[in-house]
Design a protein around this motif. Structure first.
Motif, PDB file in Angstrom:
ATOM      1  N   VAL A 145      28.758 -55.592  -7.122  1.00  0.00           N
ATOM      2  CA  VAL A 145      27.461 -54.917  -7.184  1.00  0.00           C
ATOM      3  C   VAL A 145      26.790 -54.937  -5.822  1.00  0.00           C
TER       4      VAL A 145
ATOM      5  N   LEU B 177      25.814 -51.741  -3.696  1.00  0.00           N
ATOM      6  CA  LEU B 177      24.391 -51.517  -3.484  1.00  0.00           C
ATOM      7  C   LEU B 177      24.057 -51.382  -2.002  1.00  0.00           C
TER       8      LEU B 177
ATOM      9  N   MET C  95      23.107 -45.538  -7.167  1.00  0.00           N
ATOM     10  CA  MET C  95      24.136 -46.467  -7.620  1.00  0.00           C
ATOM     11  C   MET C  95      24.164 -46.578  -9.138  1.00  0.00           C
TER      12      MET C  95
ATOM     13  N   LEU D 215      25.242 -48.981 -12.002  1.00  0.00           N
ATOM     14  CA  LEU D 215      25.639 -50.347 -12.340  1.00  0.00           C
ATOM     15  C   LEU D 215      26.584 -50.317 -13.529  1.00  0.00           C
TER      16      LEU D 215
ATOM     17  N   ILE E  79      18.632 -51.451  -7.423  1.00  0.00           N
ATOM     18  CA  ILE E  79      19.515 -50.413  -7.978  1.00  0.00           C
ATOM     19  C   ILE E  79      18.686 -49.254  -8.518  1.00  0.00           C
TER      20      ILE E  79
ATOM     21  N   THR F  49      17.369 -46.783  -5.916  1.00  0.00           N
ATOM     22  CA  THR F  49      18.287 -45.797  -5.317  1.00  0.00           C
ATOM     23  C   THR F  49      18.216 -44.445  -6.025  1.00  0.00           C
TER      24      THR F  49
END
Length: 314
Positions: A191, A195, A205, A207, A229, A232
């Motif tokens: 991650v 990231l 991103m 996840l 996250i 983004t």
């Protein structure tokens, strides 16, 4: 805060729905005209099935769907020349109107060979051609679709591979750049890895919680990374997208299970709740829509949130 659930590919509940594929080996058995005729027939059947799937999703209050990448066989193959925009003009228009009518979010996820970190120039070239094709499909469907990619290769070192990604990504036209969203993987790029490059290059991103469980740093805490996250996605006009799945068993931890572990999903929702942000979660279970509906039935017994259709209200 709303969590919209989606699934991948053709729903097994609709027993007669499947992808009509055509390999280049089979295509090559015929002369060009006959091969094109056969290919055209199969893709038109895929369009018919796609319409059925969209209606099925709408009727079952599913707002989020990943179109199968096998819907358009051979259209990116260098030895197959077909004017698909013209041949399937009516089909594209029907799908476009249906998506607009039903207001369903559509994304795609090419296979693992579509990446921008490869040491091989032909792989990079082919990957860019695939991205161009996905962009054209989204334009024909009139949607702001996104294309999920993994970072992929780490040869000869992760840093050198990431430099190749930077160089290749920065050479892309703006339209292709805006198409790409990056997902952490279950073996190489954590991650944090994903990231950092997402933040650097302004790429949304995705996840993947299952991949995080399989591949994470010792001190990597999702509760600390999740706000970054989410950020983004702030200029996309789309809900942040995430993936959730469960391991097949204790020995095959990277493989996806048929159904989803209710307790694991509740744990994930508790991580997301402090974000107070609407999120779309793609369920990557082998059971597809059946896994989604089974999870929804289970979630209705949990008192901390409401379930409306396939949307969870936290």
């Amino acid at each position: 805060m709303q969590i919209n659930l989606g699934y991948v590919g053709n729903p097994p509940t609709l027993l007669d729905i499947y992808s009509h594929n055509l390999t280049f080996k089979e295509f090559s058995k015929y002369d060009n005209d006959k091969g094109i005729e056969l290919l055209t027939k199969r893709i038109k059947l895929n369009f018919e099935n796609f319409l059925k799937v969209l209606k099925y999703n709408y009727d079952n209050k599913i707002k989020f769907y990943r179109m199968t990448h096998t819907m358009f066989p051979l259209l990116t193959h260098p030895n197959v020349n077909i004017d698909y925009k013209e041949i399937f003009k009516n089909e594209f228009n029907k799908i476009k109107k249906t998506i607009n009518k039903y207001n369903i979010r559509i994304d795609t996820h090419p296979d693992e060979f579509c990446l921008l970190t490869s040491e091989k120039e032909n792989v990079t070239f082919n990957s860019i051609e695939i991205l161009k094709f996905h962009l054209e499909i989204f334009k024909l469907l009139g949607i702001n679709g996104k294309c999920v990619l993994h970072l992929g290769s780490s040869k000869p070192t992760k840093e050198e591979a990431l430099n190749r990604f930077r160089n290749n990504f920065n050479k892309l036209p703006i339209e292709l750049k805006s198409l790409i969203i990056l997902e952490n993987d279950d073996k190489t790029y954590t991650v944090t890895d994903t990231l950092l490059i997402s933040e650097e290059l302004n790429i949304p991103m995705v996840l993947d919680y299952h991949h995080y469980v399989c591949n994470h740093l010792k001190n990597e805490r999702l509760d600390k990374l999740l706000p970054r996250i989410i950020k983004t996605w702030e200029n996309t006009n789309l809900n942040p997208k995430m993936h959730f799945s469960c391991p097949l068993n204790s020995k095959q931890k990277r493989n996806h299970s048929t159904y989803l572990n209710y307790n694991s999903f509740i744990k994930f929702l508790k991580l997301l709740k402090p974000l107070n942000t609407d999120i779309d979660i793609m369920l990557e279970a082998k059971g597809k829509d059946e896994a989604l509906f089974r999870l929804v039935r289970q979630l209705k017994f949990y008192k901390d949130f409401k379930v409306k259709g396939t949307t969870i209200i936290l």
